[in-house]
Design a protein around this motif. Structure first.
Motif, PDB file in Angstrom:
ATOM      1  N   ALA A   3       0.841  -1.205   0.000  1.00 17.84           N
ATOM      2  CA  ALA A   3       0.000   0.000   0.000  1.00 17.84           C
ATOM      3  C   ALA A   3       0.874   1.253   0.000  1.00 17.84           C
ATOM      4  CB  ALA A   3      -0.919  -0.004   1.212  1.00 17.84           C
ATOM      5  N   ILE A   6       2.276   1.844  -3.450  1.00 22.87           N
ATOM      6  CA  ILE A   6       1.266   2.404  -4.357  1.00 22.87           C
ATOM      7  C   ILE A   6       1.049   3.886  -4.048  1.00 22.87           C
ATOM      8  CG2 ILE A   6      -1.191   2.338  -4.970  1.00 22.87           C
ATOM      9  CD1 ILE A   6      -1.108  -0.677  -4.626  1.00 22.87           C
ATOM     10  N   SER A   7       1.010   4.193  -2.764  1.00 28.63           N
ATOM     11  CA  SER A   7       0.815   5.583  -2.385  1.00 28.63           C
ATOM     12  C   SER A   7       1.986   6.453  -2.851  1.00 28.63           C
ATOM     13  CB  SER A   7       0.651   5.660  -0.866  1.00 28.63           C
ATOM     14  OG  SER A   7       0.384   6.963  -0.478  1.00 28.63           O
ATOM     15  N   SER A  10       1.740   7.030  -6.435  1.00 30.89           N
ATOM     16  CA  SER A  10       0.651   7.965  -6.746  1.00 30.89           C
ATOM     17  C   SER A  10       1.102   9.409  -6.563  1.00 30.89           C
ATOM     18  CB  SER A  10      -0.564   7.710  -5.847  1.00 30.89           C
ATOM     19  OG  SER A  10      -1.012   6.398  -6.002  1.00 30.89           O
ATOM     20  N   ILE A  11       1.835   9.651  -5.477  1.00 32.94           N
ATOM     21  CA  ILE A  11       2.316  11.021  -5.246  1.00 32.94           C
ATOM     22  C   ILE A  11       3.300  11.398  -6.352  1.00 32.94           C
ATOM     23  CG2 ILE A  11       3.481  12.590  -3.641  1.00 32.94           C
ATOM     24  CD1 ILE A  11       2.732  10.596  -1.393  1.00 32.94           C
ATOM     25  N   LYS A  13       3.592  10.203  -9.309  1.00 29.97           N
ATOM     26  CA  LYS A  13       2.922  10.347 -10.603  1.00 29.97           C
ATOM     27  C   LYS A  13       2.224  11.705 -10.691  1.00 29.97           C
ATOM     28  CE  LYS A  13      -0.719   8.219 -13.321  1.00 29.97           C
ATOM     29  NZ  LYS A  13      -1.821   7.254 -13.236  1.00 29.97           N
ATOM     30  N   LEU A  94      -3.763  13.905   1.182  1.00 23.95           N
ATOM     31  CA  LEU A  94      -2.770  12.975   1.718  1.00 23.95           C
ATOM     32  C   LEU A  94      -2.915  12.808   3.219  1.00 23.95           C
ATOM     33  CD1 LEU A  94       0.452  13.958  -0.200  1.00 23.95           C
ATOM     34  CD2 LEU A  94      -0.435  11.648   0.094  1.00 23.95           C
ATOM     35  N   LEU A  95      -3.178  13.933   3.894  1.00 28.75           N
ATOM     36  CA  LEU A  95      -3.210  13.883   5.355  1.00 28.75           C
ATOM     37  C   LEU A  95      -4.341  13.014   5.885  1.00 28.75           C
ATOM     38  CD1 LEU A  95      -2.397  17.609   6.224  1.00 28.75           C
ATOM     39  CD2 LEU A  95      -0.836  15.676   6.001  1.00 28.75           C
ATOM     40  N   VAL A  96      -5.488  13.004   5.204  1.00 32.86           N
ATOM     41  CA  VAL A  96      -6.594  12.185   5.700  1.00 32.86           C
ATOM     42  C   VAL A  96      -6.423  10.705   5.326  1.00 32.86           C
ATOM     43  CG1 VAL A  96      -8.224  14.112   5.602  1.00 32.86           C
ATOM     44  CG2 VAL A  96      -8.152  12.472   3.715  1.00 32.86           C
ATOM     45  N   SER A  97      -5.471  10.424   4.442  1.00 36.61           N
ATOM     46  CA  SER A  97      -5.241   9.036   4.025  1.00 36.61           C
ATOM     47  C   SER A  97      -4.263   8.378   5.000  1.00 36.61           C
ATOM     48  CB  SER A  97      -4.661   9.014   2.613  1.00 36.61           C
ATOM     49  OG  SER A  97      -3.265   9.233   2.658  1.00 36.61           O
ATOM     50  N   PRO A  98      -4.178   7.040   4.940  1.00 37.65           N
ATOM     51  CA  PRO A  98      -3.258   6.368   5.868  1.00 37.65           C
ATOM     52  C   PRO A  98      -1.787   6.479   5.466  1.00 37.65           C
ATOM     53  CG  PRO A  98      -4.591   4.753   4.649  1.00 37.65           C
ATOM     54  CD  PRO A  98      -4.983   6.093   4.148  1.00 37.65           C
ATOM     55  N   THR A  99      -1.479   7.222   4.410  1.00 39.99           N
ATOM     56  CA  THR A  99      -0.098   7.349   3.950  1.00 39.99           C
ATOM     57  C   THR A  99       0.827   7.871   5.062  1.00 39.99           C
ATOM     58  OG1 THR A  99      -0.963   7.892   1.769  1.00 39.99           O
ATOM     59  CG2 THR A  99       1.365   8.411   2.171  1.00 39.99           C
TER      60      THR A  99
ATOM     61  N   THR B  51     -10.378  13.185  11.375  1.00 46.24           N
ATOM     62  CA  THR B  51      -9.657  12.892  10.137  1.00 46.24           C
ATOM     63  C   THR B  51      -8.196  13.337  10.196  1.00 46.24           C
ATOM     64  OG1 THR B  51     -10.441  14.993   9.240  1.00 46.24           O
ATOM     65  CG2 THR B  51     -11.714  13.027   8.694  1.00 46.24           C
ATOM     66  N   SER B  52      -7.726  13.732  11.375  1.00 41.54           N
ATOM     67  CA  SER B  52      -6.314  14.045  11.623  1.00 41.54           C
ATOM     68  C   SER B  52      -5.849  15.415  11.134  1.00 41.54           C
ATOM     69  CB  SER B  52      -5.379  12.974  11.058  1.00 41.54           C
ATOM     70  OG  SER B  52      -5.007  13.280   9.717  1.00 41.54           O
ATOM     71  N   LEU B  53      -6.761  16.241  10.641  1.00 41.17           N
ATOM     72  CA  LEU B  53      -6.335  17.567  10.188  1.00 41.17           C
ATOM     73  C   LEU B  53      -6.179  18.521  11.368  1.00 41.17           C
ATOM     74  CD1 LEU B  53      -8.543  17.927   7.008  1.00 41.17           C
ATOM     75  CD2 LEU B  53      -6.151  17.247   7.182  1.00 41.17           C
ATOM     76  N   PRO B  73      -3.696   5.210  11.146  1.00 36.04           N
ATOM     77  CA  PRO B  73      -3.836   4.761   9.762  1.00 36.04           C
ATOM     78  C   PRO B  73      -4.968   3.741   9.576  1.00 36.04           C
ATOM     79  CG  PRO B  73      -1.537   4.841  10.366  1.00 36.04           C
ATOM     80  CD  PRO B  73      -2.309   5.117  11.625  1.00 36.04           C
ATOM     81  N   LYS B  76      -8.161   5.579   9.635  1.00 40.82           N
ATOM     82  CA  LYS B  76      -8.353   6.400   8.430  1.00 40.82           C
ATOM     83  C   LYS B  76      -8.850   5.589   7.239  1.00 40.82           C
ATOM     84  CE  LYS B  76      -4.860   9.969   9.295  1.00 40.82           C
ATOM     85  NZ  LYS B  76      -3.496  10.377   8.869  1.00 40.82           N
ATOM     86  N   ARG B  77      -8.403   4.341   7.161  1.00 38.08           N
ATOM     87  CA  ARG B  77      -8.843   3.490   6.053  1.00 38.08           C
ATOM     88  C   ARG B  77     -10.360   3.320   6.035  1.00 38.08           C
ATOM     89  NH1 ARG B  77      -3.670   1.353   5.256  1.00 38.08           N
ATOM     90  NH2 ARG B  77      -3.285   0.689   7.393  1.00 38.08           N
ATOM     91  N   GLY B 103      -5.135   5.873  -4.748  1.00 36.70           N
ATOM     92  CA  GLY B 103      -3.738   5.484  -4.603  1.00 36.70           C
ATOM     93  C   GLY B 103      -3.199   5.770  -3.208  1.00 36.70           C
ATOM     94  N   TYR B 104      -3.587   6.893  -2.650  1.00 37.85           N
ATOM     95  CA  TYR B 104      -3.120   7.233  -1.300  1.00 37.85           C
ATOM     96  C   TYR B 104      -3.609   6.220  -0.272  1.00 37.85           C
ATOM     97  CZ  TYR B 104      -2.251  11.831  -3.406  1.00 37.85           C
ATOM     98  OH  TYR B 104      -1.835  12.859  -4.209  1.00 37.85           O
ATOM     99  N   TYR B 105      -4.700   5.527  -0.615  1.00 40.86           N
ATOM    100  CA  TYR B 105      -5.198   4.473   0.280  1.00 40.86           C
ATOM    101  C   TYR B 105      -4.622   3.115  -0.103  1.00 40.86           C
ATOM    102  CZ  TYR B 105      -8.514   7.727   2.344  1.00 40.86           C
ATOM    103  OH  TYR B 105      -9.070   8.793   3.004  1.00 40.86           O
ATOM    104  N   GLY B 106      -3.686   3.119  -1.046  1.00 45.16           N
ATOM    105  CA  GLY B 106      -3.011   1.875  -1.403  1.00 45.16           C
ATOM    106  C   GLY B 106      -3.751   1.021  -2.412  1.00 45.16           C
TER     107      GLY B 106
END
Ligand SMILES: Nc1ncnc2c1ncn2[C@@H]1O[C@H](COP(=O)(O)OP(=O)(O)O)[C@@H](O)[C@H]1O
Ligand SMILES: [Mg+2]
Lengths: 255, 302
Positions: A3, A6-7, A10-11, A13, A94-99, B51-53, B73, B76-77, B103-106
């Protein structure tokens, strides 16, 4: 782990799409500027000058100009792209994602390196129109290009994290990076300087980056190439940690 | 199972402003939860923390049982968020914005493309997929953010004032879409300052004001409360007895003070007749203000 990969891609790209979307701002200007340098310093002035280390002046400055493009563009890309992501608030995607933060840093850095190295390659191609550049060691040339690009992309990221307004993205390039690059041996060999200025110059890290890169082409150097490699590795680690620290703290991105 | 569980949440911003003063609320899985409150109540701050902001000052947040302090994480998923303000790059293409987010979620690219297509089609944006986001109308931008929030198929979708500034017809369409998502089993939390919207969509409603939860109850209970009016009667002599009256609850405050809470359907005349039948004579009467109703009037006036 998959994951994260992929992340990361994505960044990267997204960054690469951005570079090509605004190619008139990202790829064209450095090529034009560098072409002018080749014409003015290389052809007009350089033809009047003595050889340096057995190479004519054009061959001497070509690696310097390529490296200057790599430095500037690697830095500019991360600082402006990350600042713009904060400004438009799309960094929140990005911040709200698990990245994880290290992936965010690497993603932007890969973006910066893509621009730095693409421009470097374009400038290298332009240089071929002016000089038959020898290639002493591809390994050294690539090693120095990649590490320097990495370091400056990381440095641009730090600047991007701190930047609060548009002006903040050009202060460091204007007042620190450009002077250090000009004084970093793009246009002259250290040996031409008086002793005192040689010593002062050796405190400028960019001297080692340009010197090492030039060594890859010409096989001559006025600095220690190994010291250059060690220095780049140290800067890489240090700047990476600084970036991670700032993002983990949420500096400039979380309230 | 609670989709979201918030316990004693506090937030003091860097400026020293205390935006949340100890909020606790639970949202059960599958619920359509409405978080209502006037501007500045702390709705966006609450969502920001989930949401961590926004970093919380104190308190606990759990998403499907996962404490965000233990494994953010993983939490967040499970969350998809549609923010109040546009927060995409206006220069990027609609489809890129959605697939990047996947993509950011894999999510692998093929799958990301399939999901992006599914939601862009559902939200009427598929024709616009190759257009840069700045060319979209306001309503389309909002829908783009909904597609982006759904692309990783979150179990909990949080929308911050999704219909603010969206015209009436589009609002209806969005309501239908959200109701469908909820029917498919997705938990939805929505903030709004329109009572009508919460009334239409939500089965549970929390009301927040000045960083505090004022009310957290089912919609039916809330509407019942809003429908109630309370009057205070001063009697000319001590009340000896008072028989019950349907749809009115009497409360003897002291010997000569009676509080009567009635639904709006019941007329005051009937109450007076009832008093008279019980030999209770009224000297004066006043209206006791309804906290909730006042709050709502405040919201609507904005
Ligand atoms: N970054 C910030 N710094 C200081 N105060 C803030 C910040 N963000 C929001 N606030 C304040 O916190 C309060 C709650 O804001 P918010 O959560 O956006 O309310 P709502 O979404 O319910 O309108 C408001 O008074 C707002 O001015
Ligand atoms: Mg808000």
């Amino acid at each position: 782990m998959k994951a994260n990969l992929i992340s990361l891609l994505s960044i990267a790209k997204k960054e690469i799409i951005r570079i090509f979307r605004i190619w008139v701002q990202t790829l064209v200007p450095p090529v034009i500027t560098m072409t002018l340098y080749f014409i003015i310093f290389g052809s007009f002035i350089g033809s009047q000058l003595l050889d340096i280390g057995g190479y004519d002046y054009m061959a001497f400055i070509a690696p310097g100009l390529i490296m200057m493009s790599i430095i500037t563009n690697s830095y500019t890309n991360t600082v402006s792209s990350f600042f713009s992501a904060k400004f438009q608030r799309n960094v929140e995607e990005l911040l709200v994602s698990p990245t994880p933060n290290w992936v965010i840093v690497l993603g932007y850095v890969v973006g910066g390196m893509s621009r730095g190295l693409s421009v470097g390659l374009l400038v290298a191609l332009v240089s071929l129109a002016f000089v038959r550049l020898p290639l002493y060691s591809l390994t050294y040339a690539v090693l120095f290009a990649v590490l320097t690009s990495f370091v400056f992309a990381l440095a641009g990221m730090v600047n991007g994290i701190f930047a609060k307004k548009f002006d903040d993205i050009s202060i460091i390039p204007t007042f620190v990076i450009t002077p250090l690059t000009y004084l970093g041996g793009v246009f002259y060999s250290l040996a031409l300087l008086p002793d005192f200025w040689q010593i002062v110059s050796k405190a400028n890290p960019i001297i080692y980056m340009i010197g090492g890169f030039r060594y890859g082409f010409l096989g001559i150097t006025d600095i220690s190439v190994w010291l250059g490699v060690v220095m780049l590795l140290m800067f890489s680690v240090l700047l990476f940690i600084v970036n991670l620290f700032l993002l983990d703290k949420g500096y400039g991105i979380r309230t | 199972m609670n989709a979201l569980s918030i316990e004693n949440l506090y937030k003091t911003y860097g400026s020293g402003f205390e935006a949340l003063k100890g909020i606790s609320l639970d949202v059960r899985e599958g619920e359509f939860f409405g978080l209502l409150g006037p501007n500045g109540a702390g709705k966006t701050t609450t969502i920001g923390i989930i949401t961590s902001l926004v970093t919380k000052t104190a308190g606990k947040v759990k998403v499907f049982g996962i404490d965000i302090d233990d494994d953010f994480p993983a939490a967040k998923r499970l969350i998809g968020v549609v923010p109040q303000e546009y927060n995409f790059s206006i220069f990027e293409k609609v489809q890129d914005i959605v697939t990047q987010q996947a993509g950011y979620y894999g999510m692998p690219y093929q799958q990301a493309m399939a999901h992006a297509e599914k939601y862009l089609r559902k939200l009427g944006l598929w024709e616009k997929r190759s257009v840069s986001a700045r060319e979209l109308s306001g309503g389309m931008k909002r829908r783009l953010m909904i597609a982006r929030g759904l692309v990783h198929e979150p179990k909990l979708l949080i929308l911050d004032e999704p219909t603010a500034g969206v015209d009436v017809e589009l609002r209806r369409g969005m309501w239908t879409f959200l109701e469908e998502l909820n029917r498919d089993g997705r938990t939805i939390i929505l903030t709004t300052h329109y009572l009508e919207e919460a009334e239409h969509l939500c089965n549970t409603i929390g009301i927040i004001n000045h960083g505090m939860l004022v009310e957290n109850t089912s919609k039916r209970e809330l509407l019942r409360k809003l429908d109630m009016e309370t009057f205070i009667f001063e009697t000319s002599a001590p009340v000896v007895s008072l028989s019950p009256l349907e749809n009115v609850s009497f409360n003897l405050i002291d010997e000569t003070t009676v509080e009567a809470t009635k639904s709006k359907a019941r007329s005051l005349n009937e109450i007076f007749i009832h008093f008279e039948a019980n030999n209770v004579f009224i000297e004066s009467m006043r209206n006791k203000s309804n906290r909730l109703e006042e709050l709502f009037l405040g919201m609507v006036e904005k």
